[in-house]
Design an enzyme around this catalytic site. Structure first.
Site, PDB file in Angstrom:
ATOM      1  N   SER A   9      21.144  31.898  26.784  1.00  0.00           N
ATOM      2  CA  SER A   9      21.390  32.002  25.543  1.00  0.00           C
ATOM      3  C   SER A   9      22.119  33.905  25.084  1.00  0.00           C
ATOM      4  O   SER A   9      21.918  34.562  26.489  1.00  0.00           O
ATOM      5  CB  SER A   9      20.013  32.285  24.758  1.00  0.00           C
ATOM      6  OG  SER A   9      19.466  31.201  25.017  1.00  0.00           O
TER       7      SER A   9
HETATM    8  N1  SAH Z   1      16.541  30.101  29.165  1.00  0.00           N
HETATM    9  C1  SAH Z   1      18.058  29.484  29.942  1.00  0.00           C
HETATM   10  C2  SAH Z   1      19.071  29.168  29.101  1.00  0.00           C
HETATM   11  C3  SAH Z   1      18.458  27.786  28.394  1.00  0.00           C
HETATM   12  S1  SAH Z   1      20.020  26.237  28.417  1.00  0.00           S
HETATM   13  C4  SAH Z   1      18.578  31.186  30.751  1.00  0.00           C
HETATM   14  O1  SAH Z   1      18.134  32.077  30.044  1.00  0.00           O
HETATM   15  O2  SAH Z   1      19.743  31.162  31.214  1.00  0.00           O
HETATM   16  C5  SAH Z   1      18.606  25.107  28.203  1.00  0.00           C
HETATM   17  C6  SAH Z   1      17.872  24.487  29.406  1.00  0.00           C
HETATM   18  O3  SAH Z   1      16.727  23.530  28.957  1.00  0.00           O
HETATM   19  C7  SAH Z   1      19.561  24.223  30.155  1.00  0.00           C
HETATM   20  O4  SAH Z   1      19.168  24.808  31.713  1.00  0.00           O
HETATM   21  C8  SAH Z   1      19.015  22.267  30.360  1.00  0.00           C
HETATM   22  O5  SAH Z   1      19.087  21.920  31.559  1.00  0.00           O
HETATM   23  C9  SAH Z   1      17.295  22.881  30.404  1.00  0.00           C
HETATM   24  N2  SAH Z   1      16.341  21.518  29.307  1.00  0.00           N
HETATM   25  C10 SAH Z   1      16.854  20.671  28.848  1.00  0.00           C
HETATM   26  N3  SAH Z   1      16.396  19.419  28.864  1.00  0.00           N
HETATM   27  C11 SAH Z   1      15.154  20.042  28.898  1.00  0.00           C
HETATM   28  C12 SAH Z   1      13.277  19.785  29.677  1.00  0.00           C
HETATM   29  N4  SAH Z   1      13.195  18.392  28.924  1.00  0.00           N
HETATM   30  N5  SAH Z   1      12.578  20.008  30.634  1.00  0.00           N
HETATM   31  C13 SAH Z   1      13.530  21.356  30.928  1.00  0.00           C
HETATM   32  N6  SAH Z   1      14.984  21.478  31.080  1.00  0.00           N
HETATM   33  C14 SAH Z   1      15.502  21.158  29.888  1.00  0.00           C
END
Ligand code: SAH
Length: 222
Positions: free
Chosen positions: A67
């Site tokens: 993000s």
């Molecule tokens: N917080 C992260 C950015 C996250 S992007 C950072 O600092 O880099 C969103 C993430 O959520 C992705 O990696 C995706 O694979 C994950 N995601 C999507 N659905 C999910 C779920 N049900 N449980 C866990 N992770 C999930």
């Protein structure tokens, strides 16, 4: 730019905190200091390292993103962390947001659905010495019942609606910050549990990658 020189990165990071975060209204010294400490350039793919401190989200592979710095700071700020909390994050991605949370709370559990992102986040956080973060692989829309309750929960992907297990796993007085809405735009929401009451606040419009899973959007590849 000289990648070998740590002070160059530190200068970029200080500028990021000042221009992108403090000037936009986030004034909590603890949140600003956490963002100034975590080496964001070590959480992005090497070919994007020059862009690590820019005012935007960046690709981290597997069609996912780290993000924008301001979004990380704002969501963190809304969790009101004092230092003793147990925090749950859904969507570890690169591990950057988890590292920021770990600077401000006692313990962080972060769940990642994608096994390869989870493995690299785990390795990266261990190499950086974050001993108070656990990266778990699974469907975060179900929360992590065996470690509940949590004082704060942050969801880093866009949900169609608020997953009931996350509300259930909030501690008394706990806060949940989550983007809710359709693909193109969502509203960042804060849910607070006070006794038998659940309060809901709309914070601001935002745009995240989709949350997949039981209480998320269906995964079209499955
Ligand atoms: N917080 C992260 C950015 C996250 S992007 C950072 O600092 O880099 C969103 C993430 O959520 C992705 O990696 C995706 O694979 C994950 N995601 C999507 N659905 C999910 C779920 N049900 N449980 C866990 N992770 C999930």
């Amino acid at each position: 730019m000289n990648h070998g020189n740590g002070s160059d990165w530190e200068a970029l990071r200080r500028a990021m905190v000042e221009e992108q975060i403090r000037k936009r209204g986030i004034r909590s010294p603890r949140v600003l200091e956490a963002l100034a400490r975590v080496p964001r350039h070590l959480f992005v793919p090497e070919d994007l390292i020059e862009h690590a401190y820019e005012d935007r989200a960046l690709g981290i592979g597997e069609r996912q993103t780290i993000s924008q710095p301001y979004m990380v700071a704002a969501m963190t700020d809304y969790l009101e962390l004092q230092g003793a909390e147990r925090v749950l994050e859904i969507g570890a991605g690169s591990g950057y947001q988890a590292a920021v949370l770990a600077e401000l709370a006692r313990e962080v559990v972060t769940i990642e659905k994608n096994g390869s992102l989870a493995e690299s986040a785990r390795a990266r956080l261990a190499a950086l010495g974050y001993h108070n973060i656990r990266v778990e692989i699974g469907d975060g829309t179900l929360g992590w019942p065996e470690s509940a309750p949590f004082d704060a929960i942050l969801v880093a992907a866009a949900a169609p609606s608020i997953p009931p297990p996350l509300v259930a796993q909030l501690a008394e007085g706990g806060r949940l910050v989550i983007p809710v809405g359709q693909n193109d735009q969502q509203m960042l929401m804060r849910i607070r549990k006070l006794g038998n009451e659940i309060s809901e606040e709309k914070l601001f419009p935002c745009q995240f990658v989709p949350l997949r899973g039981a209480y998320g959007w269906p995964d079209l590849r499955e």
